[in-house]
Scaffold this motif. Structure first.
Motif, PDB file in Angstrom:
ATOM      1  N   GLU A 104       0.829  -1.205   0.000  1.00 34.80           N
ATOM      2  CA  GLU A 104       0.000   0.000   0.000  1.00 34.80           C
ATOM      3  C   GLU A 104       0.869   1.263   0.000  1.00 34.80           C
ATOM      4  OE1 GLU A 104      -3.210   0.266  -0.378  1.00 34.80           O
ATOM      5  OE2 GLU A 104      -3.456  -1.908  -0.499  1.00 34.80           O
ATOM      6  N   ASP A 105       1.946   1.233   0.804  1.00 35.40           N
ATOM      7  CA  ASP A 105       2.860   2.382   0.835  1.00 35.40           C
ATOM      8  C   ASP A 105       3.509   2.587  -0.527  1.00 35.40           C
ATOM      9  OD1 ASP A 105       2.262   2.771   3.481  1.00 35.40           O
ATOM     10  OD2 ASP A 105       4.003   1.668   4.230  1.00 35.40           O
ATOM     11  N   THR A 108       1.040   4.134  -2.806  1.00 30.61           N
ATOM     12  CA  THR A 108       0.893   5.562  -2.521  1.00 30.61           C
ATOM     13  C   THR A 108       2.079   6.352  -3.083  1.00 30.61           C
ATOM     14  OG1 THR A 108      -0.322   5.045  -0.490  1.00 30.61           O
ATOM     15  CG2 THR A 108       0.582   7.263  -0.691  1.00 30.61           C
ATOM     16  N   ASN A 112       1.970   9.197  -5.903  1.00 31.45           N
ATOM     17  CA  ASN A 112       2.552  10.529  -5.712  1.00 31.45           C
ATOM     18  C   ASN A 112       3.609  10.820  -6.774  1.00 31.45           C
ATOM     19  OD1 ASN A 112       0.970  10.929  -3.428  1.00 31.45           O
ATOM     20  ND2 ASN A 112       2.516  10.118  -2.035  1.00 31.45           N
TER      21      ASN A 112
END
Length: 209
Positions: A104-105, A108, A112
């Motif tokens: 998930e990180d 993200t 970004n």
């Protein structure tokens, strides 16, 4: 003929004895390999089955007699095995959760990065003018329009200057002509005044005589 028959019987007995001995050795070896304190849970159950005694009840149903201590030992081993399995399962679940969080990180961060890349690409393909983002094409059109307008104003002012300069030269020339005429008129007037004065003086002198 009898000798051949005896030899055959002896050979058959020898083979039968070897087979029986081999089976007995294999069974003994397998029994030695099985243990209640080592090996897999399946082997420990197999050990219990082999060590249990068979008997028939009053109703003729078969039963297995197992030592109580053996069952307690097997129960402890099973519980230890389950505890180890649950511990490994817990570790695996935590590992999966950590990997899920890391994924998930990473998603993200990727999002970004893609957003930043898009903004960078947009800034690369656009120009800021008075705080307004314009595309390269619109920016180029606007800048060339401004340059063309300034060039047109420059040409206009050059023509205007040339016209004004021509008028100024004509005015200066006219002024010079006027000044020349004025000087000529003043010279003539001065000559007339001097002539008149001389004539007046002559008349005065005549009257005195």
């Amino acid at each position: 003929m009898r000798s051949l028959t005896k030899s055959a019987v002896f050979l058959i007995l020898t083979i039968s004895f070897q087979i029986s001995f081999s089976q007995s050795a294999n069974a003994q070896s397998q029994e030695e390999e099985l243990s209640l304190n080592s090996g897999t849970i399946d082997n420990q159950f197999e050990y219990i089955f082999q060590k249990s005694g068979n008997f028939k009840g009053l109703n003729g149903q078969k039963y297995e007699a197992v030592k109580y201590n053996s069952l307690l030992t097997l129960k402890a081993h099973v519980l230890d095995s389950l505890k180890t399995t649950y511990a490994k399962l817990d570790v695996s679940e935590k590992t999966v959760e950590n990997q899920k969080k890391e994924i998930e990180d990473l998603k993200t961060q990727l999002k970004n990065t893609q957003t930043t890349l898009g903004e960078t690409e947009a800034e690369k393909n656009s120009m800021a003018l008075f705080g307004i983002q314009l595309g390269k094409t619109n920016y180029n059109v606007l800048m060339w329009s401004i340059i063309a307008g300034l060039f047109a104003l420059l040409v206009f002012f050059i023509l205007k200057f040339k016209g004004s300069n021509a008028l100024t030269k004509a005015a200066k020339l006219k002024l010079e002509e006027v000044e020349s005429e004025f000087e000529e008129h003043r010279r003539i007037a001065l000559e007339r005044e001097q002539k008149v004065r001389r004539q007046l003086q002559d008349e005065i002198n005549k009257n005195k005589a």
